[in-house]
Scaffold this active site. Structure first.
Site, PDB file in Angstrom:
ATOM      1  CG  HIS A 140      12.390   2.958  -3.401  1.00  0.00           C
ATOM      2  ND1 HIS A 140      11.118   3.436  -3.579  1.00  0.00           N
ATOM      3  CD2 HIS A 140      12.535   2.745  -2.058  1.00  0.00           C
ATOM      4  CE1 HIS A 140      10.503   3.506  -2.399  1.00  0.00           C
ATOM      5  NE2 HIS A 140      11.337   3.109  -1.474  1.00  0.00           N
ATOM      6  CG  HIS A 189       9.089  -1.034  -8.285  1.00  0.00           C
ATOM      7  ND1 HIS A 189       8.359  -0.226  -9.124  1.00  0.00           N
ATOM      8  CD2 HIS A 189       9.417  -0.263  -7.220  1.00  0.00           C
ATOM      9  CE1 HIS A 189       8.249   0.975  -8.587  1.00  0.00           C
ATOM     10  NE2 HIS A 189       8.877   0.970  -7.432  1.00  0.00           N
TER      11      HIS A 189
END
Length: 221
Positions: A140, A189
């Site tokens: 991302h 993450h």
């Protein structure tokens, strides 16, 4: 009124090469830290724990749209829409650069994740469905950084006013930052994954810039 692409009077390729080298060094440092458990990766669990404890309904409501926009589907739709817009305006070189940059970053994301094969944070901390891919680097962060970075680059080499160029650069940085932080907030993450995503995005943007200046040599459209 269409903006024209301006060929820089000075050769920017040495500067882009230097910037790419510096960003690659940062990426390598982050990769080594995650593999060996050195700083800054050692602080990842604490950062994630803080983000989980700091969760608020309003922040979560903002984080979800941001993370969706920076995902595969969101960026694919945004890229196709922007390429179509550029083609309709007659800016086929810009459409080609954007499409090539996004395709390349998508492929690099898959390769890098397989190479480093880092586990994601515990699903017990996760907001949402578990992801099937590896954690390092954050796709991302990487792909969003490339998308907004290319658009900002178009503004920087156009005839736009200095104010608009600054605003485009600031907007790109804010967008990439927001998407990256949403990944830490939602516990998809570690922070170092996001930092690595931003670093490799800068590397790739510089590579794209060098190729565009060397091969395309855009003229006024």
């Amino acid at each position: 009124m269409q903006q024209t692409i301006v060929v820089p009077q000075r050769d920017l390729r040495p500067f882009l090469t230097l910037m790419a080298t510096a960003a690659a060094a940062v990426f390598a440092w982050l990769a080594v830290s995650t593999e060996l458990g050195y700083s800054p990766a050692v602080y990842d669990p604490a950062v994630t724990a803080w983000a989980v404890q700091a969760r608020h309904a309003l922040v979560t409501a903002v984080a979800w749209p941001l993370t969706h926009l920076g995902g595969t589907l969101g960026l694919t739709l945004l890229t196709l829409t922007m390429c179509a817009f550029l083609l309709l305006r007659g800016h086929w070189r810009r459409a080609l650069v954007l499409a090539g940059a996004m395709l390349g970053s998508s492929l690099l994301t898959v390769v890098l994740k397989l190479v480093f094969a880092r586990a994601r944070p515990s699903t017990a901390l996760l907001l949402g469905e578990p992801a099937s891919s590896w954690s390092f680097p954050s796709g991302h962060s990487f792909n969003t950084g490339v998308f907004v970075g290319v658009l900002a680059g178009f503004a920087l080499v156009s005839t736009a006013s200095p104010t608009r160029k600054v605003l485009a650069t600031v907007a790109a940085c804010l967008a990439a930052t927001a998407v990256g932080l949403s990944r830490v907030y939602l516990a998809y993450h570690w922070l170092t994954d996001v930092l690595a995503g931003w670093a490799i995005a800068l590397v790739w943007l510089c590579v794209v810039g060098i190729v565009a200046l060397t091969v395309l040599r855009p003229r006024q459209e």
